[in-house]
Scaffold this motif. Structure first.
Motif, PDB file in Angstrom:
ATOM      1  N   GLU A  35      39.286  46.563  41.949  1.00 20.58           N
ATOM      2  CA  GLU A  35      39.671  47.974  42.068  1.00 20.58           C
ATOM      3  C   GLU A  35      38.550  48.885  41.585  1.00 20.58           C
ATOM      4  O   GLU A  35      38.215  49.885  42.237  1.00 20.58           O
ATOM      5  N   ALA A  36      37.989  48.553  40.446  1.00 19.68           N
ATOM      6  CA  ALA A  36      36.933  49.385  39.879  1.00 19.68           C
ATOM      7  C   ALA A  36      35.693  49.380  40.761  1.00 19.68           C
ATOM      8  O   ALA A  36      35.052  50.423  40.982  1.00 19.68           O
ATOM      9  N   ARG A  37      35.358  48.233  41.308  1.00 20.60           N
ATOM     10  CA  ARG A  37      34.166  48.125  42.141  1.00 20.60           C
ATOM     11  C   ARG A  37      34.292  48.969  43.413  1.00 20.60           C
ATOM     12  O   ARG A  37      33.304  49.545  43.886  1.00 20.60           O
ATOM     13  N   TRP A  41      31.512  51.595  44.468  1.00 19.04           N
ATOM     14  CA  TRP A  41      30.843  51.542  45.767  1.00 19.04           C
ATOM     15  C   TRP A  41      30.872  52.916  46.439  1.00 19.04           C
ATOM     16  O   TRP A  41      29.861  53.375  46.986  1.00 19.04           O
ATOM     17  N   ALA A  42      32.023  53.577  46.402  1.00 22.20           N
ATOM     18  CA  ALA A  42      32.133  54.891  47.045  1.00 22.20           C
ATOM     19  C   ALA A  42      31.159  55.880  46.429  1.00 22.20           C
ATOM     20  O   ALA A  42      30.563  56.709  47.135  1.00 22.20           O
ATOM     21  N   ASP A  43      30.966  55.776  45.124  1.00 23.17           N
ATOM     22  CA  ASP A  43      30.086  56.736  44.448  1.00 23.17           C
ATOM     23  C   ASP A  43      28.608  56.409  44.605  1.00 23.17           C
ATOM     24  O   ASP A  43      27.753  57.266  44.352  1.00 23.17           O
ATOM     25  N   THR A  44      28.282  55.196  45.002  1.00 24.67           N
ATOM     26  CA  THR A  44      26.865  54.890  45.252  1.00 24.67           C
ATOM     27  C   THR A  44      26.368  55.565  46.523  1.00 24.67           C
ATOM     28  O   THR A  44      25.155  55.758  46.696  1.00 24.67           O
ATOM     29  N   GLY A  45      27.282  55.887  47.442  1.00 24.55           N
ATOM     30  CA  GLY A  45      26.864  56.418  48.739  1.00 24.55           C
ATOM     31  C   GLY A  45      26.355  55.344  49.677  1.00 24.55           C
ATOM     32  O   GLY A  45      25.834  55.651  50.757  1.00 24.55           O
ATOM     33  N   ILE A  59      21.013  52.163  40.996  1.00 27.69           N
ATOM     34  CA  ILE A  59      21.688  53.463  41.026  1.00 27.69           C
ATOM     35  C   ILE A  59      22.526  53.546  39.762  1.00 27.69           C
ATOM     36  O   ILE A  59      23.340  52.653  39.491  1.00 27.69           O
ATOM     37  N   ARG A  60      22.344  54.600  38.987  1.00 25.63           N
ATOM     38  CA  ARG A  60      23.072  54.744  37.731  1.00 25.63           C
ATOM     39  C   ARG A  60      24.281  55.655  37.931  1.00 25.63           C
ATOM     40  O   ARG A  60      24.144  56.799  38.360  1.00 25.63           O
ATOM     41  N   LEU A  61      25.435  55.125  37.600  1.00 24.62           N
ATOM     42  CA  LEU A  61      26.689  55.873  37.642  1.00 24.62           C
ATOM     43  C   LEU A  61      27.203  56.000  36.213  1.00 24.62           C
ATOM     44  O   LEU A  61      26.899  55.172  35.359  1.00 24.62           O
ATOM     45  N   ASN A  62      28.002  57.013  35.949  1.00 23.72           N
ATOM     46  CA  ASN A  62      28.280  57.307  34.548  1.00 23.72           C
ATOM     47  C   ASN A  62      29.715  57.743  34.302  1.00 23.72           C
ATOM     48  O   ASN A  62      30.296  58.484  35.103  1.00 23.72           O
TER      49      ASN A  62
END
Length: 264
Positions: A35-37, A41-45, A59-62
């Motif tokens: 679920e988290a992944r 994935w959506a936020d990586t573009g 790619i750094r997400l926060n």
């Protein structure tokens, strides 16, 4: 009735004191990782099914506090492990998981693969090399590595210098409560721990590595085929760590420091 089996065995606690980390298998369910992944994935573009869209090595997400992330960080086995390593009532629950450095298969240098320790205070300074750590680990009770994807040896697992928390404790001790900046800690390229054997933070999704805050570690390039998703939040203390306790009730995090300094 016999007492319930503890989350961490005596052998695992001994390994934490000696090596500076312990691997917790099945720390959270794979379903939560899935679920988290999907959110990540959506936020990586990027398209998970199209490697042509994976154009950067990292790619750094926060700061993710969605339900699957909160649930993953607060399972019974993790809470009990925190009690065993840090002490009951001495840590703060995590409701947000910090930075996700999502690493993609790439021949390009990610540019962030140097050995380091995670400093824990002085964040008000604009230069992060001036952020600090001290011998009582002000502001950090544990370093944690949450695997949200399966991580094999080629999938950019975090490299760990086994036992390096001892070297950092001895380096920090002369500086007292003021501690040292990251620039000062890194002045020799962390050569003091270069003799230590290396371990890799591998495992299936749902694995968590609980690490002493002084553990020297490093990223590395991704040589596998599927991106790696990992969170690396600190466990924050609810009260300061103490290297001198009248009742002698030292946590393994504190005891490891005391042993490094010849106090125990």
């Amino acid at each position: 009735m016999p007492s319930p089996k503890p989350a961490l065995s005596p052998a695992q606690l001994d390994a934490f004191l000696r090596d500076g980390f312990v691997r917790v298998d099945n720390a959270f369910p794979r379903a939560l990782a899935d679920e988290a992944r999907a959110i990540l994935w959506a936020d990586t573009g990027c398209d998970p099914d199209d490697p042509a869209t994976w154009t950067r090595p990292v790619i750094r997400l926060n700061q993710y506090g969605h339900p699957p992330f909160r649930a993953a960080a607060n399972t019974p086995v993790l809470h009990e492990s925190f009690d065993q390593l840090v002490g009951p009532g001495r840590w703060q629950p995590r409701f947000v998981l910090g930075t996700f450095p999502v690493r993609f298969p790439s021949a390009e240098d990610p540019g962030d693969a140097g050995w380091h320790v995670d400093v824990s205070f002085g964040y008000e300074h604009p230069d992060f090399f001036e952020w600090r750590a001290n011998v009582s680990s002000r502001g950090r009770a544990l370093l944690m590595l949450f695997l949200f994807s399966d991580v094999g040896e080629d999938d950019a697992p975090t490299r760990i210098r086994v036992g390096s928390h001892v070297d950092i404790a001895r380096q920090l001790a002369p500086a007292g409560e003021a501690g040292l900046t990251l620039r000062e800690l890194a002045a020799d390229g962390f050569a003091r721990s270069a003799h230590r054997p290396e371990a890799l933070a591998t495992g299936p999704a749902g694995t968590v590595y609980l690490c002493h805050p002084f553990l020297v570690h490093a990223a590395q390039p991704h040589r596998g085929t599927r991106p790696r998703f990992m969170a690396q939040p600190p466990l924050l203390p609810a009260e300061p760590l103490k290297l001198e306790r009248e009742d002698g009730a030292y946590s393994p995090v504190e005891l490891a420091i005391r042993r490094a300094l010849g106090l125990a």
